[in-house]
Design an enzyme around this catalytic site. Sequence first.
Site, PDB file in Angstrom:
ATOM      1  N   ARG A  24      11.947  -5.711   4.932  1.00 16.82           N
ATOM      2  CA  ARG A  24      11.631  -4.299   4.688  1.00 16.82           C
ATOM      3  C   ARG A  24      12.432  -3.356   5.599  1.00 16.82           C
ATOM      4  NH1 ARG A  24       5.738  -1.995   5.458  1.00 16.82           N
ATOM      5  NH2 ARG A  24       5.988  -2.920   7.518  1.00 16.82           N
ATOM      6  N   LYS A  68       0.843  -1.213   0.000  1.00 15.82           N
ATOM      7  CA  LYS A  68       0.000   0.000   0.000  1.00 15.82           C
ATOM      8  C   LYS A  68       0.877   1.262   0.000  1.00 15.82           C
ATOM      9  CE  LYS A  68      -2.020  -1.173   3.919  1.00 15.82           C
ATOM     10  NZ  LYS A  68      -1.317  -2.447   4.194  1.00 15.82           N
TER      11      LYS A  68
HETATM   12  P1  AP5 Z   1       0.601   0.576   8.899  1.00 12.89           P
HETATM   13  O1  AP5 Z   1       1.810   1.393   8.925  1.00 12.89           O
HETATM   14  O2  AP5 Z   1      -0.599   1.043   8.174  1.00 12.89           O
HETATM   15  O3  AP5 Z   1       1.015  -0.910   8.471  1.00 12.89           O
HETATM   16  P2  AP5 Z   1       0.290  -2.060   7.612  1.00 12.89           P
HETATM   17  O4  AP5 Z   1      -1.091  -1.796   7.165  1.00 12.89           O
HETATM   18  O5  AP5 Z   1       0.488  -3.246   8.445  1.00 12.89           O
HETATM   19  O6  AP5 Z   1       1.027  -2.003   6.286  1.00 12.89           O
HETATM   20  P3  AP5 Z   1       2.537  -1.961   6.043  1.00 12.89           P
HETATM   21  O7  AP5 Z   1       3.024  -0.532   6.151  1.00 12.89           O
HETATM   22  O8  AP5 Z   1       3.250  -2.953   6.880  1.00 12.89           O
HETATM   23  O9  AP5 Z   1       2.614  -2.515   4.550  1.00 12.89           O
HETATM   24  P4  AP5 Z   1       2.281  -1.871   3.152  1.00 12.89           P
HETATM   25  O10 AP5 Z   1       1.077  -2.522   2.610  1.00 12.89           O
HETATM   26  O11 AP5 Z   1       2.287  -0.365   3.199  1.00 12.89           O
HETATM   27  O12 AP5 Z   1       3.556  -2.403   2.343  1.00 12.89           O
HETATM   28  P5  AP5 Z   1       4.849  -1.629   1.818  1.00 12.89           P
HETATM   29  O13 AP5 Z   1       4.526  -0.774   0.654  1.00 12.89           O
HETATM   30  O14 AP5 Z   1       5.606  -1.024   2.951  1.00 12.89           O
HETATM   31  O15 AP5 Z   1       0.090   0.307  10.396  1.00 12.89           O
HETATM   32  C1  AP5 Z   1       0.979  -0.041  11.435  1.00 12.89           C
HETATM   33  C2  AP5 Z   1       0.225  -0.079  12.750  1.00 12.89           C
HETATM   34  O16 AP5 Z   1      -0.324   1.216  13.051  1.00 12.89           O
HETATM   35  C3  AP5 Z   1      -0.984  -1.028  12.814  1.00 12.89           C
HETATM   36  O17 AP5 Z   1      -0.607  -2.353  13.098  1.00 12.89           O
HETATM   37  C4  AP5 Z   1      -1.809  -0.381  13.933  1.00 12.89           C
HETATM   38  O18 AP5 Z   1      -1.266  -0.692  15.185  1.00 12.89           O
HETATM   39  C5  AP5 Z   1      -1.595   1.101  13.687  1.00 12.89           C
HETATM   40  N1  AP5 Z   1      -2.623   1.665  12.789  1.00 12.89           N
HETATM   41  C6  AP5 Z   1      -2.415   2.191  11.557  1.00 12.89           C
HETATM   42  N2  AP5 Z   1      -3.577   2.595  11.032  1.00 12.89           N
HETATM   43  C7  AP5 Z   1      -4.536   2.331  11.944  1.00 12.89           C
HETATM   44  C8  AP5 Z   1      -5.945   2.500  11.951  1.00 12.89           C
HETATM   45  N3  AP5 Z   1      -6.608   3.034  10.914  1.00 12.89           N
HETATM   46  N4  AP5 Z   1      -6.638   2.091  13.065  1.00 12.89           N
HETATM   47  C9  AP5 Z   1      -5.996   1.563  14.108  1.00 12.89           C
HETATM   48  N5  AP5 Z   1      -4.653   1.355  14.155  1.00 12.89           N
HETATM   49  C10 AP5 Z   1      -3.936   1.743  13.078  1.00 12.89           C
HETATM   50  O19 AP5 Z   1       5.679  -2.898   1.232  1.00 12.89           O
HETATM   51  C11 AP5 Z   1       6.205  -3.878   2.111  1.00 12.89           C
HETATM   52  C12 AP5 Z   1       7.585  -4.332   1.567  1.00 12.89           C
HETATM   53  O20 AP5 Z   1       7.382  -5.008   0.331  1.00 12.89           O
HETATM   54  C13 AP5 Z   1       8.564  -3.168   1.262  1.00 12.89           C
HETATM   55  O21 AP5 Z   1       9.862  -3.597   1.559  1.00 12.89           O
HETATM   56  C14 AP5 Z   1       8.386  -2.953  -0.236  1.00 12.89           C
HETATM   57  O22 AP5 Z   1       9.575  -2.447  -0.826  1.00 12.89           O
HETATM   58  C15 AP5 Z   1       8.071  -4.357  -0.726  1.00 12.89           C
HETATM   59  N6  AP5 Z   1       7.156  -4.398  -1.869  1.00 12.89           N
HETATM   60  C16 AP5 Z   1       6.053  -3.620  -2.077  1.00 12.89           C
HETATM   61  N7  AP5 Z   1       5.433  -3.983  -3.218  1.00 12.89           N
HETATM   62  C17 AP5 Z   1       6.135  -5.052  -3.733  1.00 12.89           C
HETATM   63  C18 AP5 Z   1       5.989  -5.866  -4.888  1.00 12.89           C
HETATM   64  N8  AP5 Z   1       4.954  -5.693  -5.768  1.00 12.89           N
HETATM   65  N9  AP5 Z   1       6.893  -6.858  -5.094  1.00 12.89           N
HETATM   66  C19 AP5 Z   1       7.911  -7.058  -4.221  1.00 12.89           C
HETATM   67  N10 AP5 Z   1       8.129  -6.299  -3.113  1.00 12.89           N
HETATM   68  C20 AP5 Z   1       7.247  -5.310  -2.868  1.00 12.89           C
END
Ligand code: AP5
Length: 218
Positions: A131, A17
């Site tokens: 990551r 995302k």
């Molecule tokens: P948040 O920061 O929102 O984390 P998440 O939803 O768990 O998502 P991530 O940031 O871990 O992953 P992403 O989907 O953004 O992936 P990314 O692009 O980084 O939330 C963290 C915490 O905050 C929650 O657990 C909660 O406690 C709290 N919180 C947040 N919002 C809240 C809400 N609304 N209500 C309540 N609590 C809340 O990519 C991941 C990795 O994969 C990177 O290394 C990237 O380079 C790689 N990558 C990306 N795309 C690809 C691809 N196509 N192929 C290969 N590698 C890829």
Amino acid sequence: MAQGLRLVLFGPPGAGKGTQAQLLRDSLKVTHISSGDLFRHHLGQGTELGLRAKEYMNKGELVPDEVTIDIILDKILSVSDEEGFILDGFPRNPHQAEELEKALNGKSRNIDKVVHIEVSEPELLRRLGGRYVCRACQAPHALGEGEDAASKKCDQCGGELYQRDDDGPEAVKKRIEVYNQETMPVLGFYRERGVLADIPGDNTVGQVNKQVMEALGA
Ligand code: AP5
């Protein structure tokens, strides 16, 4: 005056995302609002909100709605109708989706599209384990073979890279469980409104970006 896009990027932890939101922000010139980045920013500043959020984030649980909803809605409502926004990490349960809808209805119009990026669990675990995030601009990075975080700098701003505390195996397991139980029901909410697009996220970043753009009709 043209109306800016109102998009939700939806998907499990590690779905990409944040990665896609940054690409779309740059190409579509809309504001990127990430609830996780906002909490991490507060945590870095040592604010009361940051310390409160940390208790939940490090365990992989959702930060309570009474802490989350007002602060995110304030940010969303501060964006002009012409500019538009991409939400990344919000809404994360049906109550948040309902509150968002109420707030936007009061303003002018609702969410245009919810893009659900689907990724298999083994791939999520692989991505989150490798990551690194920029301490300054929060851009996510996947380290290549032979690269180490200490010598590599952020591609976007040259900042220092670090591993998130909630990317450890226990917290990741809990985050995926919480996603399946508390966040997935939001998909039904948006399916009923006819704005949901499901896209496969196991492909490369560029391929996923192309599919997101197609889903947006861009
Ligand atoms: P948040 O920061 O929102 O984390 P998440 O939803 O768990 O998502 P991530 O940031 O871990 O992953 P992403 O989907 O953004 O992936 P990314 O692009 O980084 O939330 C963290 C915490 O905050 C929650 O657990 C909660 O406690 C709290 N919180 C947040 N919002 C809240 C809400 N609304 N209500 C309540 N609590 C809340 O990519 C991941 C990795 O994969 C990177 O290394 C990237 O380079 C790689 N990558 C990306 N795309 C690809 C691809 N196509 N192929 C290969 N590698 C890829």
